[in-house]
Write a protein that holds these residues in place. Sequence first.
Motif, PDB file in Angstrom:
ATOM      1  N   MET A   1      11.827  68.374  23.393  1.00  0.00           N
ATOM      2  CA  MET A   1      11.087  67.238  23.419  1.00  0.00           C
ATOM      3  C   MET A   1      10.739  67.025  25.039  1.00  0.00           C
ATOM      4  O   MET A   1      11.454  67.160  25.831  1.00  0.00           O
ATOM      5  N   THR A   2       9.638  66.314  25.016  1.00  0.00           N
ATOM      6  CA  THR A   2       9.117  65.847  26.298  1.00  0.00           C
ATOM      7  C   THR A   2       9.568  64.516  26.583  1.00  0.00           C
ATOM      8  O   THR A   2       9.356  63.762  25.729  1.00  0.00           O
ATOM      9  N   VAL A   3       9.804  64.458  27.766  1.00  0.00           N
ATOM     10  CA  VAL A   3      10.314  63.427  28.171  1.00  0.00           C
ATOM     11  C   VAL A   3       9.174  62.522  29.265  1.00  0.00           C
ATOM     12  O   VAL A   3       8.729  63.379  30.014  1.00  0.00           O
ATOM     13  N   ALA A   4       8.650  61.451  28.950  1.00  0.00           N
ATOM     14  CA  ALA A   4       7.735  61.027  29.773  1.00  0.00           C
ATOM     15  C   ALA A   4       8.114  60.443  30.979  1.00  0.00           C
ATOM     16  O   ALA A   4       9.206  60.023  31.171  1.00  0.00           O
ATOM     17  N   ASP A   5       7.160  60.405  31.875  1.00  0.00           N
ATOM     18  CA  ASP A   5       7.699  59.992  33.386  1.00  0.00           C
ATOM     19  C   ASP A   5       7.729  58.428  33.242  1.00  0.00           C
ATOM     20  O   ASP A   5       7.132  57.727  32.468  1.00  0.00           O
ATOM     21  N   PRO A   6       8.405  57.880  34.281  1.00  0.00           N
ATOM     22  CA  PRO A   6       8.865  56.546  34.156  1.00  0.00           C
ATOM     23  C   PRO A   6       7.357  55.846  34.760  1.00  0.00           C
ATOM     24  O   PRO A   6       6.657  56.547  35.497  1.00  0.00           O
ATOM     25  N   THR A   7       7.336  54.339  34.502  1.00  0.00           N
ATOM     26  CA  THR A   7       6.060  53.916  34.942  1.00  0.00           C
ATOM     27  C   THR A   7       6.577  52.460  35.739  1.00  0.00           C
ATOM     28  O   THR A   7       7.851  52.269  35.646  1.00  0.00           O
ATOM     29  N   LEU A   8       5.475  51.677  36.123  1.00  0.00           N
ATOM     30  CA  LEU A   8       5.881  50.514  36.739  1.00  0.00           C
ATOM     31  C   LEU A   8       5.499  49.307  35.725  1.00  0.00           C
ATOM     32  O   LEU A   8       5.273  48.149  36.344  1.00  0.00           O
ATOM     33  N   ARG A   9       5.368  49.542  34.444  1.00  0.00           N
ATOM     34  CA  ARG A   9       4.896  48.529  33.511  1.00  0.00           C
ATOM     35  C   ARG A   9       5.974  47.533  33.602  1.00  0.00           C
ATOM     36  O   ARG A   9       5.200  46.047  33.627  1.00  0.00           O
ATOM     37  N   PHE A  10       7.211  47.713  33.293  1.00  0.00           N
ATOM     38  CA  PHE A  10       8.034  46.638  33.273  1.00  0.00           C
ATOM     39  C   PHE A  10       8.068  45.977  34.419  1.00  0.00           C
ATOM     40  O   PHE A  10       7.903  44.327  34.483  1.00  0.00           O
ATOM     41  N   GLU A  11       8.156  46.569  35.689  1.00  0.00           N
ATOM     42  CA  GLU A  11       8.209  45.715  36.936  1.00  0.00           C
ATOM     43  C   GLU A  11       6.807  45.043  37.181  1.00  0.00           C
ATOM     44  O   GLU A  11       7.063  43.812  37.641  1.00  0.00           O
ATOM     45  N   ARG A  12       5.719  45.424  36.647  1.00  0.00           N
ATOM     46  CA  ARG A  12       4.479  44.610  36.867  1.00  0.00           C
ATOM     47  C   ARG A  12       4.416  43.393  36.086  1.00  0.00           C
ATOM     48  O   ARG A  12       4.007  42.379  36.566  1.00  0.00           O
ATOM     49  N   THR A  13       5.074  43.703  34.793  1.00  0.00           N
ATOM     50  CA  THR A  13       5.150  42.200  34.063  1.00  0.00           C
ATOM     51  C   THR A  13       6.191  41.234  34.869  1.00  0.00           C
ATOM     52  O   THR A  13       5.847  39.832  34.860  1.00  0.00           O
ATOM     53  N   LEU A  14       7.192  41.618  35.431  1.00  0.00           N
ATOM     54  CA  LEU A  14       8.178  40.945  36.251  1.00  0.00           C
ATOM     55  C   LEU A  14       7.327  40.332  37.448  1.00  0.00           C
ATOM     56  O   LEU A  14       7.543  39.015  37.694  1.00  0.00           O
ATOM     57  N   PHE A  15       6.352  40.923  38.122  1.00  0.00           N
ATOM     58  CA  PHE A  15       5.620  40.568  39.013  1.00  0.00           C
ATOM     59  C   PHE A  15       4.667  39.369  38.278  1.00  0.00           C
ATOM     60  O   PHE A  15       4.513  38.422  39.245  1.00  0.00           O
ATOM     61  N   ARG A  16       4.076  39.831  37.435  1.00  0.00           N
ATOM     62  CA  ARG A  16       3.138  38.692  36.757  1.00  0.00           C
ATOM     63  C   ARG A  16       3.763  37.536  36.434  1.00  0.00           C
ATOM     64  O   ARG A  16       3.438  36.253  36.508  1.00  0.00           O
ATOM     65  N   GLU A  17       5.230  37.515  36.047  1.00  0.00           N
ATOM     66  CA  GLU A  17       5.934  36.276  35.678  1.00  0.00           C
ATOM     67  C   GLU A  17       6.374  35.541  36.985  1.00  0.00           C
ATOM     68  O   GLU A  17       6.992  34.491  36.910  1.00  0.00           O
ATOM     69  N   GLY A  18       6.024  36.018  38.203  1.00  0.00           N
ATOM     70  CA  GLY A  18       6.458  35.185  39.289  1.00  0.00           C
ATOM     71  C   GLY A  18       7.272  35.973  40.284  1.00  0.00           C
ATOM     72  O   GLY A  18       7.771  35.248  41.135  1.00  0.00           O
ATOM     73  N   ALA A  19       8.001  37.069  39.873  1.00  0.00           N
ATOM     74  CA  ALA A  19       8.785  37.673  40.896  1.00  0.00           C
ATOM     75  C   ALA A  19       8.270  37.869  42.135  1.00  0.00           C
ATOM     76  O   ALA A  19       7.235  39.030  42.153  1.00  0.00           O
ATOM     77  N   PRO A  20       8.844  37.607  43.437  1.00  0.00           N
ATOM     78  CA  PRO A  20       8.214  37.938  44.426  1.00  0.00           C
ATOM     79  C   PRO A  20       8.636  39.276  44.976  1.00  0.00           C
ATOM     80  O   PRO A  20       8.078  40.166  45.751  1.00  0.00           O
ATOM     81  N   LEU A  21       9.774  39.983  44.444  1.00  0.00           N
ATOM     82  CA  LEU A  21      10.027  41.111  44.659  1.00  0.00           C
ATOM     83  C   LEU A  21      11.194  41.844  43.640  1.00  0.00           C
ATOM     84  O   LEU A  21      11.754  40.802  42.991  1.00  0.00           O
ATOM     85  N   VAL A  22      10.988  42.859  43.147  1.00  0.00           N
ATOM     86  CA  VAL A  22      12.142  43.662  42.259  1.00  0.00           C
ATOM     87  C   VAL A  22      13.083  44.831  42.843  1.00  0.00           C
ATOM     88  O   VAL A  22      12.464  45.438  43.810  1.00  0.00           O
ATOM     89  N   ILE A  23      13.982  44.653  42.716  1.00  0.00           N
ATOM     90  CA  ILE A  23      14.935  45.513  42.945  1.00  0.00           C
ATOM     91  C   ILE A  23      15.382  46.571  41.785  1.00  0.00           C
ATOM     92  O   ILE A  23      16.229  46.125  40.828  1.00  0.00           O
TER      93      ILE A  23
END
Length: 221
Positions: A1-23
């Motif tokens: 089973m191939t495991v996909a690399d992580p992405t920044l998609r979820f974090e970019r959604t949080l930034f678009r919603e107004g988060a100034p930083l993500v931890i």
Amino acid sequence: MTVADPTLRFERTLFREGAPLVIGCDEVGRGAIAGPVAVGLGVFLPDVRRMPEGLRDSKLLSEQRREALHPLVAAWAPHWAVGLADNVEVDRDGIVPSLGLAALRALETLVLAGVPVEAAVVVLDGSHDWLTPALAGWPEGSRPRVVTRVKADRDCATVAAASVLAKVHRDRLMVEADAVHPGYEWVGNKGYASAGHYAAIDRLGSSALHRWSWLKQPALF
């Protein structure tokens, strides 16, 4: 089973919603029978660039690959920290409160570095929010917002980064501890349960770094 690399998609959604930083936040050592539990935090801003090549959840990487990635991840995150709760605290308070304690220590390190954690969204791996209760003692207005995400360590690059930072930090501590308390095979098992580890405890007795109350329970991890 191939495991996909992580992405920044979820974090970019949080930034678009107004988060100034993500931890990104992840823990290691939860199931060990010796040594501390460690919580890693990686701070990222909306202008975060492409993640280091080969970054994945630390559990999916070899020790050699984690060590090679560590300086790249540390350079990628504008700020990062690892907090610890030791085996005595785990025995005294339990594992979940100790996770919170370790996370608070990491957050306090970020605060001292000037990171406005009160403005952050913390992405926590899993479905259980163990961090928000730990923050109850902080004044209102100083607490970050916490969101949970199942498999965040696999899918979210910031959490994968936190897992590498925490894992390498804790592994190095256990290797150093092996020189002080030899015979338990910590260079290999890093304090986790194994046949060799339990055989050493039977032969040598427990050490000052063992979670003593856990040794009375079956080897579940």
